[in-house]
Design a protein around this motif. Structure first.
Motif, PDB file in Angstrom:
ATOM      1  N   ALA A 269      -2.748   5.790  -8.331  1.00 22.73           N
ATOM      2  CA  ALA A 269      -3.203   5.207  -7.055  1.00 22.73           C
ATOM      3  C   ALA A 269      -4.283   4.147  -7.273  1.00 22.73           C
ATOM      4  O   ALA A 269      -4.333   3.153  -6.549  1.00 22.73           O
ATOM      5  CB  ALA A 269      -3.708   6.307  -6.134  1.00 22.73           C
ATOM      6  N   ALA A 270      -5.129   4.343  -8.278  1.00 19.48           N
ATOM      7  CA  ALA A 270      -6.204   3.370  -8.525  1.00 19.48           C
ATOM      8  C   ALA A 270      -5.618   2.022  -8.926  1.00 19.48           C
ATOM      9  O   ALA A 270      -6.123   0.957  -8.522  1.00 19.48           O
ATOM     10  CB  ALA A 270      -7.148   3.882  -9.613  1.00 19.48           C
TER      11      ALA A 270
ATOM     12  N   GLN B 232      -2.647   0.963  -8.097  1.00 14.75           N
ATOM     13  CA  GLN B 232      -1.977   0.386  -6.942  1.00 14.75           C
ATOM     14  C   GLN B 232      -2.967  -0.211  -5.947  1.00 14.75           C
ATOM     15  O   GLN B 232      -2.712  -1.262  -5.336  1.00 14.75           O
ATOM     16  CB  GLN B 232      -1.109   1.434  -6.261  1.00 14.75           C
ATOM     17  N   LEU B 233      -4.103   0.443  -5.810  1.00 20.39           N
ATOM     18  CA  LEU B 233      -5.172  -0.098  -4.972  1.00 20.39           C
ATOM     19  C   LEU B 233      -5.622  -1.459  -5.522  1.00 20.39           C
ATOM     20  O   LEU B 233      -5.896  -2.399  -4.771  1.00 20.39           O
ATOM     21  CB  LEU B 233      -6.349   0.887  -4.968  1.00 20.39           C
TER      22      LEU B 233
ATOM     23  N   ALA C 155      -3.182  -4.095  -4.392  1.00 20.88           N
ATOM     24  CA  ALA C 155      -3.421  -4.511  -2.999  1.00 20.88           C
ATOM     25  C   ALA C 155      -4.657  -5.407  -2.917  1.00 20.88           C
ATOM     26  O   ALA C 155      -4.652  -6.427  -2.217  1.00 20.88           O
ATOM     27  CB  ALA C 155      -3.582  -3.282  -2.103  1.00 20.88           C
ATOM     28  N   ALA C 156      -5.703  -5.042  -3.645  1.00 23.01           N
ATOM     29  CA  ALA C 156      -6.936  -5.838  -3.635  1.00 23.01           C
ATOM     30  C   ALA C 156      -6.704  -7.224  -4.225  1.00 23.01           C
ATOM     31  O   ALA C 156      -7.245  -8.222  -3.736  1.00 23.01           O
ATOM     32  CB  ALA C 156      -8.034  -5.099  -4.398  1.00 23.01           C
TER      33      ALA C 156
ATOM     34  N   CYS D 293       0.812  -1.231   0.000  1.00 26.06           N
ATOM     35  CA  CYS D 293       0.000   0.000   0.000  1.00 26.06           C
ATOM     36  C   CYS D 293       0.843   1.277   0.000  1.00 26.06           C
ATOM     37  O   CYS D 293       0.289   2.375   0.049  1.00 26.06           O
ATOM     38  CB  CYS D 293      -0.938   0.012   1.202  1.00 26.06           C
ATOM     39  N   ARG D 294       2.169   1.167  -0.044  1.00 31.20           N
ATOM     40  CA  ARG D 294       2.988   2.387  -0.049  1.00 31.20           C
ATOM     41  C   ARG D 294       2.908   3.075  -1.411  1.00 31.20           C
ATOM     42  O   ARG D 294       3.004   2.417  -2.450  1.00 31.20           O
ATOM     43  CB  ARG D 294       4.448   2.048   0.289  1.00 31.20           C
ATOM     44  N   PRO D 295       2.713   4.386  -1.419  1.00 34.11           N
ATOM     45  CA  PRO D 295       2.543   5.100  -2.685  1.00 34.11           C
ATOM     46  C   PRO D 295       3.780   4.994  -3.583  1.00 34.11           C
ATOM     47  O   PRO D 295       4.911   4.986  -3.100  1.00 34.11           O
ATOM     48  CB  PRO D 295       2.334   6.559  -2.258  1.00 34.11           C
TER      49      PRO D 295
END
Lengths: 298, 298
Positions: A137-138, A140-141, A144-145, A130-132
């Motif tokens: 960002a979408a 990267q999210l 994580a998902a 989750c680190r930027p």
């Protein structure tokens, strides 16, 4: 044309890179609580095939990858894999005393610490992923998902539960494949997906093709695991050999015999490699990893 | 002016909302593996004070919150809290048989399943908090990262490890506070931060002020936990009373005496409430929750 020697050296370089990433992305053993951090580093560093991080890296070579996102994904997926090994080795599960040629976590640090080591490694994986980065960002999210979905009750942890429910039971090949598609397959698919997601230029079609590769590969990996568990001795394997047979667990070897299981794995690897044909030379390392899966001795 | 009755009814409504969110955001017990999902639902649904989700909700009332992000954060933080209870109750840790008035997970489903239930609940928390909402993706990634940082080896899991290392040892008040700031404080601070992060109109100053509130509150919560463990009987508490004393764990009651511990908690709550004064009436529910912490009986 990439030569066999180049591929071997890529693999070693990628393993060394994984080690550096893991060492860097975990708290130091000088940070409080020291013993917990020491134990987290003991189970994570200094060994392992690093198949999942290598798959992340190989898949990321297909596009214009963000290297920070790739590195984070490599470390995070290995942390998740190692947490599952730590908990799986505990007395309540497989009760195993040897892993990667070393005493297992609960043998060395006690059961309470092993429980916390697995818990904290899982959290660390999500902390890291989750680190930027410079990736949108979408996207990267979505990474994580993807990692969460693959490792929870509808993925890896669910596969462990199905495995547990079937000890001592006869399973059909279809049921066995469903179990393994959760237990080991889900994280292998996630590894390949994460590498591709770190490339903003790769789209849905690429992801679907790669998922076809990863599904076949994950299955082949499990079939060979069963073959090795039956064939190899403990010293070569670095973990207790023959334990699946001892634990009365269903395996491919029991279901189809040793030679047939090996042949089945080779067919699966050929199918996996066929899926990534359209990527050409860029997919050389993905092909190499698929072939490594059937050639490995541990 | 909000009346006491309104506040009581808000709390009940928020608890009911938490229950619905949790039921909705976990796999059904009809999904494979059924037994694992049944056990996950057993430990999560139908009880608990829901303090952390209520803090998320109350903090989200300070700004223009995205309600999907709030709901996901409420469910995710409770899943993380419950996973820690399941593992903490296991024989290798506190070996407890009663939780929220019911048999603990390993007593009802066996140790192997309890291990997997905790593991899968943690993953589910990250699965849920990473689902896209109308909130900017960067802000949502920050929410997921906040949850991870608060619950790993530098937060909740680290606090458990420090606790474990100090059983039977005398601790100073400073050391005890450091342990609790990790063990329970980190997740309470994350709850408040998550509610605020779900409001795109709240900035760094608001977050800092809220964190001041959350730090004092987390500590007060732990002091009262020790007081209740000493005072209350098992039936009221819904978990085994007096277990900290039995386990020879350091507590505030041992350190400063019963009456002094209660007085200290009340001072902390007053300090917490002072921090959020500038938010005025919007912070009514945060104030209410702070007062509930010292007034509670379990």
């Amino acid at each position: 044309m990439i030569q066999a020697n180049d591929l071997k050296s890529w693999q070693q370089k990628a393993q060394a890179q994984t080690e550096i990433l893991l060492a860097h992305l975990m708290p130091s053993e000088n940070d409080v609580p020291e013993k917990l951090h020491e134990a987290m580093r003991y189970v994570t560093l200094g060994g392992g095939k690093r198949l999942r991080p290598l798959l992340v890296l190989a898949a990321s070579e297909l596009g214009e990858a963000d290297q920070d996102a790739v590195g984070q994904a490599m470390a995070a997926i290995e942390m998740l894999h190692v947490y599952s090994l730590v908990h799986d080795d505990m007395p309540a599960m497989d009760n195993d005393s040897l892993r990667r040629g070393k005493p297992t976590c609960h043998v060395k640090y006690g059961e309470a610490t092993a429980l916390l080591v697995g818990d904290a490694l899982q959290t660390q994986a999500f902390d890291v992923i989750c680190r930027p980065t410079a990736l949108p960002a979408a996207r990267q999210l979505q990474m994580a998902a993807t990692l969460a979905r693959a490792s929870g009750s509808l993925g890896m942890a669910g596969g462990q539960a199905v495995d547990l429910d079937n000890v001592g039971k006869a399973m059909t090949q279809a049921a066995l494949e469903q179990m393994h598609s959760l237990k080991t397959g889900a994280l292998i698919r996630a590894a390949v997906a994460l590498g591709a997601l770190a490339c903003p230029d790769l789209g849905e079609t690429d992801l679907a093709r790669l998922d076809g590769y990863a599904q076949k590969l994950g299955l082949a990996f499990q079939v060979i695991d069963d073959v090795l568990d039956c064939e190899a001795d403990t010293a070569t394997l670095g973990k207790t050999a023959g334990k699946d047979a001892d634990n009365d667990k269903p395996t491919y070897v029991k279901l189809m015999g040793l030679a047939e299981a090996r042949a089945y794995a080779e067919t699966l690897v050929a199918d996996a490699v066929a899926q990534i044909e359209p990527f050409g030379e860029k997919a050389a390392h993905l092909r190499q990893l698929a072939e490594f899966v059937t050639a490995r001795k541990n």
